[in-house]
Design an enzyme around this catalytic site. Structure first.
Site, PDB file in Angstrom:
ATOM      1  N   HIS A  45       0.808  -1.221   0.000  1.00  0.00           N
ATOM      2  CA  HIS A  45       0.000   0.000   0.000  1.00  0.00           C
ATOM      3  C   HIS A  45       0.841   1.271   0.000  1.00  0.00           C
ATOM      4  CE1 HIS A  45      -3.765  -2.086   0.333  1.00  0.00           C
ATOM      5  NE2 HIS A  45      -3.374  -2.738   1.409  1.00  0.00           N
ATOM      6  N   GLU A 144      -5.185 -12.084   7.616  1.00  0.00           N
ATOM      7  CA  GLU A 144      -6.005 -10.864   7.598  1.00  0.00           C
ATOM      8  C   GLU A 144      -7.333 -11.062   6.868  1.00  0.00           C
ATOM      9  OE1 GLU A 144      -3.775  -7.607   5.867  1.00  0.00           O
ATOM     10  OE2 GLU A 144      -2.983  -8.822   4.257  1.00  0.00           O
ATOM     11  N   ASP A 170      -7.559  -5.248   7.819  1.00  0.00           N
ATOM     12  CA  ASP A 170      -8.213  -6.117   6.842  1.00  0.00           C
ATOM     13  C   ASP A 170      -8.991  -7.237   7.522  1.00  0.00           C
ATOM     14  OD1 ASP A 170      -7.814  -5.107   4.251  1.00  0.00           O
ATOM     15  OD2 ASP A 170      -5.688  -5.622   4.375  1.00  0.00           O
TER      16      ASP A 170
HETATM   17  C1  3PY Z   1      -3.895  -4.543   7.965  1.00  0.00           C
HETATM   18  O1  3PY Z   1      -4.133  -4.187   9.116  1.00  0.00           O
HETATM   19  O2  3PY Z   1      -4.710  -5.084   7.212  1.00  0.00           O
HETATM   20  C2  3PY Z   1      -2.564  -4.326   7.424  1.00  0.00           C
HETATM   21  O3  3PY Z   1      -2.255  -4.857   6.385  1.00  0.00           O
HETATM   22  C3  3PY Z   1      -1.649  -3.425   8.154  1.00  0.00           C
HETATM   23  O4  3PY Z   1      -0.850  -2.715   7.300  1.00  0.00           O
HETATM   24 MG    MG Z   2      -3.815  -5.572   5.265  1.00  0.00          MG
END
Ligand code: 3PY
Ligand code: MG
Length: 246
Positions: A45, A144, A170
């Site tokens: 990102h 995530e 996420d």
């Molecule tokens: C998330 O929290 O999804 C991340 O990828 C942190 O950068």
């Molecule tokens: Mg993430």
């Protein structure tokens, strides 16, 4: 199962890292001289294109400062390239299945253990000519999503996965719960992830982004934490310098 030979990765117990998104080499250099234990260059990102990764990697390796790269996705080319520029840890996002984890590990190791292609960039910069057989990168896979959570036991037991790295933003999105609810839940997904790592004998880490969230995550058993971002460091530094003047 953890790497039998051990790794020289940056994600160690009781350590605090800073997450770099700006893609600026001078900023990375300043953070390398700070008290943070580790640095992540975020190529998922953040503003790290290939050129910015090369510049930051060259600067960090010339200062012998170990660092991690978060790559854009489970992708052999991106994982290999992160290691080519001298990262000792690769953080792979959105690892949802044991197969994703296996592909991440294969991409990070030279044959016979994996399928990484020889890329001696650091040697080209005058650094040590790392022998292919000696390179032992730390592989952290990001948990995530709901799918990753349901497969977390299998993912953790993939040989060569060194660490489960929680992406709470996420994960909360995928589970459809507010971030704070996820963090406050002492018996929920975070404890499931930690227990899976414990059972497999591997480590855990997480993105916090603020000291407040880092404290909550510490209470959940996560003590290897990305506590701040390059942007938040600048903002907090600006405010605290002005406060000093008052
Ligand atoms: C998330 O929290 O999804 C991340 O990828 C942190 O950068
Ligand atoms: Mg993430």
């Amino acid at each position: 199962e953890s790497d039998p030979g051990g790794t020289a990765g940056v994600l160690t117990p009781s350590s605090s890292g800073v997450w770099c998104s700006i893609g600026d080499t001078v900023m990375v250099g300043a953070l390398a001289r700070s008290a943070f234990d580790w640095i992540v260059l975020d190529a998922q990102h953040g503003e790290y294109d290939r050129r910015a990764l090369i510049d930051a990697g060259r600067m960090l390796t010339s200062g012998s400062h170990p660092f991690a790269v978060r790559v854009g996705r489970v992708d052999a080319q991106q994982i290999g390239f992160a290691l080519d520029i001298g990262a000792s840890t690769v953080i792979v996002p959105q690892v949802d299945t044991a197969d994703d984890a296996r592909r991440s590990v294969l991409a990070a190791h030279y044959p016979p253990r994996g399928t990484r292609s020889w890329g001696p960039l650091t040697a080209m910069w005058g650094g040590p000519a790392v022998d292919a057989g000696d390179a032992a990168p730390q592989v952290a896979v990001m948990i995530e999503s709901e799918r990753a959570l349901s497969n977390v036991g299998e993912i953790a037991s993939v040989s060569g996965v060194d660490l489960l790295f929680v992406g709470p933003f996420d994960l909360a999105l995928s589970l459809g719960v507010p971030l704070d609810d996820l963090l406050d839940d002492a018996r929920g997904p975070l404890s499931t992830i930690r227990e899976a790592a414990d059972a497999a004998g591997i480590g855990v880490a997480a993105f916090a982004g603020t000291p407040e969230r880092a404290r909550v995550l510490r209470d959940r058993g996560f003590d290897c934490l990305a506590v701040a971002t390059d942007v938040s460091v600048i903002a907090a530094g600006a405010d605290s310098l002005l406060e000093e003047l008052q």
